[in-house]
Design a protein around this motif. Structure first.
Motif, PDB file in Angstrom:
ATOM      1  N   GLY A   1     -11.597 -22.991   8.495  1.00  0.00           N
ATOM      2  CA  GLY A   1     -12.540 -22.134   9.376  1.00  0.00           C
ATOM      3  C   GLY A   1     -12.896 -20.740   8.721  1.00  0.00           C
ATOM      4  N   ALA A   2     -11.789 -19.965   8.083  1.00  0.00           N
ATOM      5  CA  ALA A   2     -12.047 -18.815   7.157  1.00  0.00           C
ATOM      6  C   ALA A   2     -12.824 -18.959   6.100  1.00  0.00           C
ATOM      7  CB  ALA A   2     -10.695 -18.283   6.832  1.00  0.00           C
ATOM      8  N   PHE A   3     -12.785 -20.125   5.316  1.00  0.00           N
ATOM      9  CA  PHE A   3     -13.455 -20.385   4.314  1.00  0.00           C
ATOM     10  C   PHE A   3     -15.062 -20.720   4.614  1.00  0.00           C
ATOM     11  CE2 PHE A   3     -15.563 -23.154   1.152  1.00  0.00           C
ATOM     12  CZ  PHE A   3     -15.506 -22.320   0.037  1.00  0.00           C
ATOM     13  N   LEU A   4     -15.448 -21.438   5.560  1.00  0.00           N
ATOM     14  CA  LEU A   4     -16.731 -22.008   6.122  1.00  0.00           C
ATOM     15  C   LEU A   4     -17.262 -20.801   7.204  1.00  0.00           C
ATOM     16  CD1 LEU A   4     -15.985 -25.628   6.995  1.00  0.00           C
ATOM     17  CD2 LEU A   4     -17.415 -24.678   5.021  1.00  0.00           C
ATOM     18  N   ALA A   5     -16.912 -19.703   7.450  1.00  0.00           N
ATOM     19  CA  ALA A   5     -17.182 -18.780   8.420  1.00  0.00           C
ATOM     20  C   ALA A   5     -18.494 -18.105   7.934  1.00  0.00           C
ATOM     21  CB  ALA A   5     -16.151 -17.893   8.863  1.00  0.00           C
ATOM     22  N   PRO A   6     -18.616 -17.670   6.658  1.00  0.00           N
ATOM     23  CA  PRO A   6     -19.685 -16.972   6.083  1.00  0.00           C
ATOM     24  C   PRO A   6     -20.934 -17.933   5.893  1.00  0.00           C
ATOM     25  CG  PRO A   6     -17.795 -16.688   4.806  1.00  0.00           C
ATOM     26  CD  PRO A   6     -17.317 -17.619   5.650  1.00  0.00           C
ATOM     27  N   TYR A   7     -20.672 -19.099   5.783  1.00  0.00           N
ATOM     28  CA  TYR A   7     -21.595 -20.227   5.592  1.00  0.00           C
ATOM     29  C   TYR A   7     -22.006 -20.950   6.624  1.00  0.00           C
ATOM     30  CZ  TYR A   7     -19.361 -19.400   0.849  1.00  0.00           C
ATOM     31  OH  TYR A   7     -18.807 -18.879  -0.090  1.00  0.00           O
ATOM     32  N   ILE A   8     -21.502 -21.047   7.855  1.00  0.00           N
ATOM     33  CA  ILE A   8     -21.445 -22.156   8.810  1.00  0.00           C
ATOM     34  C   ILE A   8     -22.945 -22.281   9.530  1.00  0.00           C
ATOM     35  CG2 ILE A   8     -20.626 -20.745  10.837  1.00  0.00           C
ATOM     36  CD1 ILE A   8     -19.657 -24.479   9.961  1.00  0.00           C
ATOM     37  N   SER A   9     -23.756 -21.117   9.552  1.00  0.00           N
ATOM     38  CA  SER A   9     -24.829 -21.115  10.105  1.00  0.00           C
ATOM     39  C   SER A   9     -25.990 -21.542   9.315  1.00  0.00           C
ATOM     40  CB  SER A   9     -25.340 -19.487  10.477  1.00  0.00           C
ATOM     41  OG  SER A   9     -25.448 -18.930   9.205  1.00  0.00           O
ATOM     42  N   MET A  10     -25.593 -21.867   7.917  1.00  0.00           N
ATOM     43  CA  MET A  10     -26.802 -22.606   7.215  1.00  0.00           C
ATOM     44  C   MET A  10     -26.612 -24.226   7.363  1.00  0.00           C
ATOM     45  SD  MET A  10     -25.847 -21.004   3.477  1.00  0.00           S
ATOM     46  CE  MET A  10     -24.829 -22.220   2.877  1.00  0.00           C
ATOM     47  N   TYR A  11     -25.670 -24.386   8.012  1.00  0.00           N
ATOM     48  CA  TYR A  11     -25.604 -26.201   8.505  1.00  0.00           C
ATOM     49  C   TYR A  11     -26.190 -26.323   9.835  1.00  0.00           C
ATOM     50  CZ  TYR A  11     -22.494 -25.408   4.390  1.00  0.00           C
ATOM     51  OH  TYR A  11     -21.998 -24.973   3.041  1.00  0.00           O
ATOM     52  N   GLY A  12     -26.918 -25.486  10.584  1.00  0.00           N
ATOM     53  CA  GLY A  12     -27.511 -26.067  11.569  1.00  0.00           C
ATOM     54  C   GLY A  12     -26.836 -25.281  12.807  1.00  0.00           C
ATOM     55  N   THR A  13     -27.269 -25.548  14.023  1.00  0.00           N
ATOM     56  CA  THR A  13     -26.712 -24.841  15.228  1.00  0.00           C
ATOM     57  C   THR A  13     -25.285 -25.663  15.495  1.00  0.00           C
ATOM     58  OG1 THR A  13     -27.904 -26.520  16.441  1.00  0.00           O
ATOM     59  CG2 THR A  13     -29.064 -24.246  16.100  1.00  0.00           C
ATOM     60  N   SER A  14     -24.939 -26.799  15.511  1.00  0.00           N
ATOM     61  CA  SER A  14     -23.770 -27.206  15.669  1.00  0.00           C
ATOM     62  C   SER A  14     -23.272 -28.341  14.719  1.00  0.00           C
ATOM     63  CB  SER A  14     -23.791 -27.737  17.279  1.00  0.00           C
ATOM     64  OG  SER A  14     -24.579 -28.708  17.333  1.00  0.00           O
ATOM     65  N   PRO A  15     -22.849 -28.002  13.498  1.00  0.00           N
ATOM     66  CA  PRO A  15     -22.581 -28.891  12.517  1.00  0.00           C
ATOM     67  C   PRO A  15     -21.284 -29.706  12.942  1.00  0.00           C
ATOM     68  CG  PRO A  15     -21.855 -26.764  11.872  1.00  0.00           C
ATOM     69  CD  PRO A  15     -22.793 -26.501  12.927  1.00  0.00           C
ATOM     70  N   ILE A  16     -20.967 -30.807  12.563  1.00  0.00           N
ATOM     71  CA  ILE A  16     -19.964 -31.624  12.758  1.00  0.00           C
ATOM     72  C   ILE A  16     -18.811 -31.350  11.929  1.00  0.00           C
ATOM     73  CG2 ILE A  16     -19.229 -34.059  13.419  1.00  0.00           C
ATOM     74  CD1 ILE A  16     -21.496 -34.476  14.633  1.00  0.00           C
ATOM     75  N   PHE A  17     -17.603 -31.166  12.179  1.00  0.00           N
ATOM     76  CA  PHE A  17     -16.605 -31.051  11.334  1.00  0.00           C
ATOM     77  C   PHE A  17     -15.554 -31.923  11.659  1.00  0.00           C
ATOM     78  CE2 PHE A  17     -12.314 -29.021  10.166  1.00  0.00           C
ATOM     79  CZ  PHE A  17     -12.523 -28.755   8.781  1.00  0.00           C
ATOM     80  N   ILE A  18     -14.923 -32.642  10.600  1.00  0.00           N
ATOM     81  CA  ILE A  18     -13.812 -33.834  10.973  1.00  0.00           C
ATOM     82  C   ILE A  18     -12.901 -33.625  10.037  1.00  0.00           C
ATOM     83  CG2 ILE A  18     -13.350 -36.293  10.881  1.00  0.00           C
ATOM     84  CD1 ILE A  18     -17.049 -35.345  10.714  1.00  0.00           C
ATOM     85  N   ASP A  19     -11.791 -33.400  10.781  1.00  0.00           N
ATOM     86  CA  ASP A  19     -10.263 -33.318   9.595  1.00  0.00           C
ATOM     87  C   ASP A  19      -9.355 -33.944  10.354  1.00  0.00           C
ATOM     88  OD1 ASP A  19      -8.074 -31.896   8.201  1.00  0.00           O
ATOM     89  OD2 ASP A  19      -9.854 -30.412   7.634  1.00  0.00           O
TER      90      ASP A  19
END
Length: 146
Positions: free
Chosen positions: A89-107
């Protein structure tokens, strides 16, 4: 739709790999040697989604790049982001908006899912369970009757 996928436990059967790794001599992994540990649905999903899927792994790029190349051999156009141990979450926070309005995250890791909940609330989160150690229920009504 962008899919952000964990690697170990979600796409890659790490338990089976560890058993195999204990039996082999040390040294670098040959191209494709580790691809047999990808779950069958993972391989077909990554090939089908192509540029719409990205692997986000807590691994260290310097230490694990050869490992990932061997595991992903034969899968074109797949990008890998290495967090080097940082919660996703901390890693992706600065980039997340680049992946659309609601990207799907699976872990399969509750700590990474919790981190995504806090840092990237716009992402759709899914917990992957491949271990099959225990049945998963979502409501008490799903319990077997005696």
């Amino acid at each position: 739709m962008m899919y952000l996928l964990d690697f170990a436990g979600t796409l890659f059967d790490f338990a089976a790999f560890e058993e195999y790794d204990r039996s082999r001599s040390s040294g670098p992994y040959m191209p494709g040697e580790l691809s047999r540990f990808l779950y069958p649905d993972a391989r077909s999903f990554l090939i089908e989604k192509g540029n719409s899927a990205m692997i986000v792994t807590a691994a260290d790029k310097i230490a694990d790049a050869n490992f990932m190349q061997s595991a992903l051999d034969g899968i074109p156009r797949i990008a890998v982001m290495y967090t080097n141990g940082v919660l996703k979450g901390a890693f992706l926070a600065p980039y997340i908006s680049m992946y659309g309005t609601s990207p799907i995250f699976i872990d399969d890791s509750p700590s990474h899912l919790a981190s995504m909940t806090q840092e990237c609330p716009q992402a759709q989160l899914f917990e992957m369970r491949r271990d099959g150690r225990w049945p998963v229920i979502h409501a008490l009504a799903e319990l077997p009757s005696v």
